[in-house]
Design a protein around this motif. Structure first.
Motif, PDB file in Angstrom:
ATOM      1  N   GLU A 157      -2.035  30.396  49.770  1.00 41.09           N
ATOM      2  CA  GLU A 157      -1.295  30.728  48.493  1.00 41.09           C
ATOM      3  C   GLU A 157      -2.260  31.278  47.470  1.00 41.09           C
ATOM      4  N   SER A 158      -3.436  31.054  47.287  1.00 47.48           N
ATOM      5  CA  SER A 158      -4.438  31.408  46.378  1.00 47.48           C
ATOM      6  C   SER A 158      -4.583  32.926  46.602  1.00 47.48           C
ATOM      7  N   HIS A 159      -4.604  32.920  47.957  1.00 45.21           N
ATOM      8  CA  HIS A 159      -5.021  34.477  48.248  1.00 45.21           C
ATOM      9  C   HIS A 159      -3.688  35.350  48.021  1.00 45.21           C
ATOM     10  N   ARG A 160      -2.439  34.849  48.295  1.00 46.44           N
ATOM     11  CA  ARG A 160      -1.339  35.477  47.882  1.00 46.44           C
ATOM     12  C   ARG A 160      -1.355  35.990  46.538  1.00 46.44           C
ATOM     13  N   ARG A 161      -1.323  34.938  45.577  1.00 47.69           N
ATOM     14  CA  ARG A 161      -1.192  35.013  44.164  1.00 47.69           C
ATOM     15  C   ARG A 161      -2.286  36.025  43.782  1.00 47.69           C
ATOM     16  N   ALA A 162      -3.563  35.911  43.909  1.00 50.67           N
ATOM     17  CA  ALA A 162      -4.687  36.922  43.827  1.00 50.67           C
ATOM     18  C   ALA A 162      -4.334  38.116  43.945  1.00 50.67           C
ATOM     19  N   GLN A 163      -4.031  38.448  45.204  1.00 49.99           N
ATOM     20  CA  GLN A 163      -3.621  39.986  45.440  1.00 49.99           C
ATOM     21  C   GLN A 163      -2.348  40.587  44.677  1.00 49.99           C
ATOM     22  N   ALA A 164      -1.590  39.451  44.426  1.00 53.85           N
ATOM     23  CA  ALA A 164      -0.196  39.893  43.811  1.00 53.85           C
ATOM     24  C   ALA A 164      -0.791  40.347  42.309  1.00 53.85           C
ATOM     25  N   ALA A 165      -1.624  39.661  41.712  1.00 52.29           N
ATOM     26  CA  ALA A 165      -2.287  39.800  40.355  1.00 52.29           C
ATOM     27  C   ALA A 165      -2.868  41.076  40.188  1.00 52.29           C
ATOM     28  N   LEU A 166      -3.890  41.168  41.277  1.00 47.11           N
ATOM     29  CA  LEU A 166      -4.581  42.694  41.369  1.00 47.11           C
ATOM     30  C   LEU A 166      -3.458  43.856  41.403  1.00 47.11           C
ATOM     31  N   ASP A 167      -2.534  43.712  42.459  1.00 46.91           N
ATOM     32  CA  ASP A 167      -1.619  44.836  42.279  1.00 46.91           C
ATOM     33  C   ASP A 167      -0.718  45.124  41.353  1.00 46.91           C
ATOM     34  N   GLY A 168      -0.488  43.987  40.603  1.00 45.91           N
ATOM     35  CA  GLY A 168       0.311  44.123  39.335  1.00 45.91           C
ATOM     36  C   GLY A 168      -0.162  44.762  38.039  1.00 45.91           C
ATOM     37  N   LEU A 169      -1.725  44.437  38.071  1.00 46.03           N
ATOM     38  CA  LEU A 169      -2.717  44.870  36.935  1.00 46.03           C
ATOM     39  C   LEU A 169      -3.386  46.160  37.028  1.00 46.03           C
ATOM     40  N   TRP A 170      -3.318  46.619  38.442  1.00 48.07           N
ATOM     41  CA  TRP A 170      -4.165  47.823  38.652  1.00 48.07           C
ATOM     42  C   TRP A 170      -3.888  49.116  37.975  1.00 48.07           C
ATOM     43  N   GLN A 189      -1.245  42.108  28.527  1.00 46.31           N
ATOM     44  CA  GLN A 189      -0.475  41.592  29.503  1.00 46.31           C
ATOM     45  C   GLN A 189      -0.362  40.025  29.332  1.00 46.31           C
ATOM     46  N   PRO A 190       0.982  39.654  29.408  1.00 47.09           N
ATOM     47  CA  PRO A 190       1.235  38.105  29.471  1.00 47.09           C
ATOM     48  C   PRO A 190       0.452  37.320  30.553  1.00 47.09           C
ATOM     49  N   ASN A 191       0.107  36.139  30.046  1.00 41.97           N
ATOM     50  CA  ASN A 191      -0.650  35.292  31.208  1.00 41.97           C
ATOM     51  C   ASN A 191      -0.429  35.252  32.586  1.00 41.97           C
ATOM     52  N   GLY A 192       0.964  34.915  32.647  1.00 36.22           N
ATOM     53  CA  GLY A 192       1.432  34.717  34.226  1.00 36.22           C
ATOM     54  C   GLY A 192       0.606  33.431  34.865  1.00 36.22           C
ATOM     55  N   ASP A 193       0.454  33.426  35.988  1.00 37.85           N
ATOM     56  CA  ASP A 193      -0.201  32.382  36.555  1.00 37.85           C
ATOM     57  C   ASP A 193      -1.586  32.402  36.433  1.00 37.85           C
ATOM     58  N   TYR A 194      -2.367  31.170  37.004  1.00 41.17           N
ATOM     59  CA  TYR A 194      -3.867  31.231  36.621  1.00 41.17           C
ATOM     60  C   TYR A 194      -4.499  32.577  37.353  1.00 41.17           C
ATOM     61  N   ALA A 195      -4.036  33.105  38.370  1.00 39.13           N
ATOM     62  CA  ALA A 195      -4.701  34.170  39.061  1.00 39.13           C
ATOM     63  C   ALA A 195      -4.474  35.310  38.270  1.00 39.13           C
ATOM     64  N   ALA A 216      -7.583  37.482  37.159  1.00 40.42           N
ATOM     65  CA  ALA A 216      -7.751  38.684  37.676  1.00 40.42           C
ATOM     66  C   ALA A 216      -7.913  39.788  36.490  1.00 40.42           C
ATOM     67  N   ARG A 217      -6.998  39.629  35.212  1.00 43.94           N
ATOM     68  CA  ARG A 217      -6.750  40.333  33.955  1.00 43.94           C
ATOM     69  C   ARG A 217      -8.360  40.358  33.428  1.00 43.94           C
ATOM     70  N   SER A 218      -8.886  39.061  33.233  1.00 46.89           N
ATOM     71  CA  SER A 218     -10.147  38.872  32.688  1.00 46.89           C
ATOM     72  C   SER A 218     -11.075  39.785  33.694  1.00 46.89           C
ATOM     73  N   PHE A 219     -11.038  39.706  34.916  1.00 51.07           N
ATOM     74  CA  PHE A 219     -11.961  40.227  35.727  1.00 51.07           C
ATOM     75  C   PHE A 219     -11.996  41.498  35.775  1.00 51.07           C
ATOM     76  N   LEU A 220     -10.872  42.121  35.572  1.00 52.92           N
ATOM     77  CA  LEU A 220     -10.799  43.794  35.420  1.00 52.92           C
ATOM     78  C   LEU A 220     -11.614  44.102  33.880  1.00 52.92           C
ATOM     79  N   PHE A 221     -11.204  43.414  33.076  1.00 58.57           N
ATOM     80  CA  PHE A 221     -11.653  43.587  31.705  1.00 58.57           C
ATOM     81  C   PHE A 221     -13.224  43.368  31.764  1.00 58.57           C
ATOM     82  N   ASP A 222     -13.816  42.382  32.286  1.00 61.48           N
ATOM     83  CA  ASP A 222     -15.181  42.082  32.222  1.00 61.48           C
ATOM     84  C   ASP A 222     -15.929  42.948  33.057  1.00 61.48           C
ATOM     85  N   ALA A 223     -15.326  43.377  34.245  1.00 60.46           N
ATOM     86  CA  ALA A 223     -16.180  44.507  35.171  1.00 60.46           C
ATOM     87  C   ALA A 223     -16.227  45.855  34.185  1.00 60.46           C
TER      88      ALA A 223
END
Lengths: 252, 313
Positions: free
Chosen positions: A154-167, A89-95, A99-106
């Motif tokens: 803002e950071s909360h919104r971005r992080a939640q959107a990232a998780l929702d998109g990557l799930w 998946q493309p990098n998107g924003d920093y969140a 989030a992509r790395s977090f899901l992979f790391d877990a």
């Protein structure tokens, strides 16, 4: 499929996840949000490449046709790459990147821990080296996810959107096809049900502390392990493989 | 004698006795300003320098080269961090220093305004650009300001590795296929003169040099260092069968140095003035990273503040 062929593919699955994620992370080099993170992402990219190289070299030995790490990284086509769709998946924003790395790391940390007990001595040795790195990776991505989740609106919104998109891409990490099950029986690969339990626990704990919501399991994307990737994959490989393809046989 | 004169004399006596100046020591305002300018320029160069090299990480031709390049660029970022910290010991904040870069007020090495067009440029940057930088940096390990000198000791170790890996890239290309050799020669042709310009104006035209020498911030002149670099590098080029693009280049038995041609200072001035091939791209990239990272830095601060508050409660 012979045990040898299964082991070859199993090495490639892990190696390709790491190689492609490393590629995505290295795209940030020089463009990070703060210098320390530039260093951290480059460092992670370097760790992933290191583990990918060990796995590709081993895959080439298992295959027994004389292919090197570079042959496998630079001279396979899109349909022959067997990474999950999550990592491409493309990098998107920093969140999104975090989030992509977090899901992979877990997923990667319990996998590496389990593989240290593999009946295959070489896989166990490669995992042994990766465990320490994977611990640091998970700490890094978890810490940032907490900062984002419990930082600003803002950071909360971005992080939640990232998780929702990557799930939707997380399901593929835990699919156990016939090839995988055969390797589990032989004691080479761990049962992914146990890895998934560890993944769930990490995700729940970190998201709770981050005040983020765990997305509901819905449709789970798949196909990466069978070489059916998104359209991005061709561009990733066009970039990675450019010099080797443009100057066949040259040594670098 | 005024108090200020006494302080200045003591300061100079310390320098003459080869004692290091430390952050809390008294120092002339001009010494402080001169150092802040130099250290922050150096830090900015490390950070902007990540861009032309980062340009080839995703396209490196082998996994080994990719890993080496990742490690190298990571080193450069680390050098940037040390140097921003060294500048902070002189009473300037990292935010201010970075703002000066982003607004265009502060400079960075002009060499990074040249593009890395082919893979061979990664070799040329390591060999020539890091090679030229090392000449300065080895001298700076003995600079009079303690934190700068100490930062430089570690930086030099890493830079000498960078230079060797760049030279190795060039050596492999020069001994490779005809296309590879051509690529290497073309990179040398494009990077040679800009690398010589890295040593700065000639001694006669160097505005900050005299004072920097007196205060032992610098210990060798631009022209001296440039000559050592030329003598060394010409021989390295010969070893791998590449030719230095200077028709006037000739060994001089009497001086035991190479005679060489003339730098096109109009090109140098033009790049310094902002008209190099990549000046605008570099500043756009730095500003974009900074602007898009603003919410990340805000989140980190907000989270840290919340944590602190919870701890206090």
């Amino acid at each position: 499929m012979s045990q040898q062929e299964a082991l070859f593919t199993y090495c490639l699955r892990q190696a390709d996840d790491l190689l492609i994620l490393s590629h995505r992370l290295s795209e940030w080099c020089g463009h990070g949000p703060v210098l320390e993170e530039d260093i951290a992402l480059t460092n992670r990219a370097l760790d992933h490449i290191g583990e990918a190289r060990n796995l590709l070299t081993y895959a080439g030995q298992v295959e027994g046709k004389g292919r090197t790490e570079d042959d496998l990284a630079f001279l396979r086509a899109e349909r022959q790459f067997v990474n999950t769709k999550l990592v491409e998946q493309p990098n998107g924003d920093y969140a999104f990147t975090i989030a992509r790395s977090f899901l992979f790391d877990a997923y990667h940390l319990p996998l590496a821990e389990a593989l240290t007990k593999s009946s295959d001595a070489q896989l166990a040795a490669i995992a042994g080296k990766a465990v320490k790195e994977a611990q640091y990776h998970l700490r890094h991505s978890s810490d940032w996810l907490k900062r984002f989740g419990d930082g600003t609106e803002e950071s909360h919104r971005r992080a939640q959107a990232a998780l929702d998109g990557l799930w939707t891409f997380t399901g593929e990490l835990f699919v156990q096809d016939d090839l995988h099950q055969g390797l589990v029986k032989a004691g080479v690969a761990p049962d992914l049900i146990a890895i998934k339990a560890s993944f769930d626990e990490t995700v729940d704990n970190v998201l709770a502390e981050a005040t983020l919501k765990r997305p509901v399991d819905g449709f789970m994307a798949s196909g990466g392990r069978q070489g059916k990737h998104g359209e991005n994959m061709g561009f990733i490989l066009a970039e990675i493989q450019y010099l080797q393809r443009a100057y066949p046989g040259a040594k670098w | 004698m005024t108090d200020l004169t006494i302080l200045e004399e003591r300061f100079q006596a310390k320098i003459d006795a080869e004692l290091k100046i430390e952050p809390k020591d008294w120092m002339p305002e001009k010494y402080r300003k001169n150092l802040i300018r130099q250290i922050s320029q150096h830090a900015h160069s490390e950070v902007v320098g990540m861009l032309p090299e980062g340009n080839w990480i995703t396209r490196a031709p082998s996994l080994r080269r990719k890993a080496i390049l990742l490690a190298k660029v990571q080193d450069e970022a680390g050098h940037g961090l040390y140097l921003y910290s060294a500048a902070e010991t002189l009473g300037t904040s990292r935010e201010q220093t970075i703002d000066d870069l982003l607004s265009g007020k502060a400079k960075y090495s002009s060499i990074f305004n040249y593009p890395t067009l082919t893979w061979a440029d990664i070799g040329a940057v390591g060999w020539l650009v890091d090679g030229a930088a090392i000449m300065n940096q080895v001298m700076l390990c003995r600079t009079s300001y303690g934190p700068y000198a100490r930062a430089m000791v570690r930086i030099c170790k890493e830079e000498s590795f960078h230079q060797r890996q760049g030279y190795e890239i060039m050596a492999v290309l020069a001994n490779g296929t005809p296309e590879q050799k051509e690529m290497a020669q073309d990179a040398l042709n494009r990077w040679w003169w800009p690398s010589l310009m890295m040593f700065g104006p000639t001694d006669a035209n160097s505005p900050h040099s005299a004072e920097s020498m007196k205060w032992k911030i610098k210990r060798q002149s631009n022209d001296e260092l440039r000559q050592i670099f030329i003598d060394r590098t010409v021989q390295q080029a010969e070893v791998i069968g590449l030719s230095v693009p200077d028709p006037a280049l000739k060994w001089n038995e009497a001086t035991q140095h190479y005679d060489w041609g003339t730098i096109d200072w109009s090109e140098f001035n033009n790049v310094v003035a902002g008209n190099g091939p990549c000046n605008k791209e570099r500043m756009v990239a730095r500003n974009k990273a900074h602007d898009e990272g603003a919410w990340v830095r805000e989140a980190a601060l907000a989270y840290a503040a919340k944590k602190l508050k919870r701890k206090a409660a």
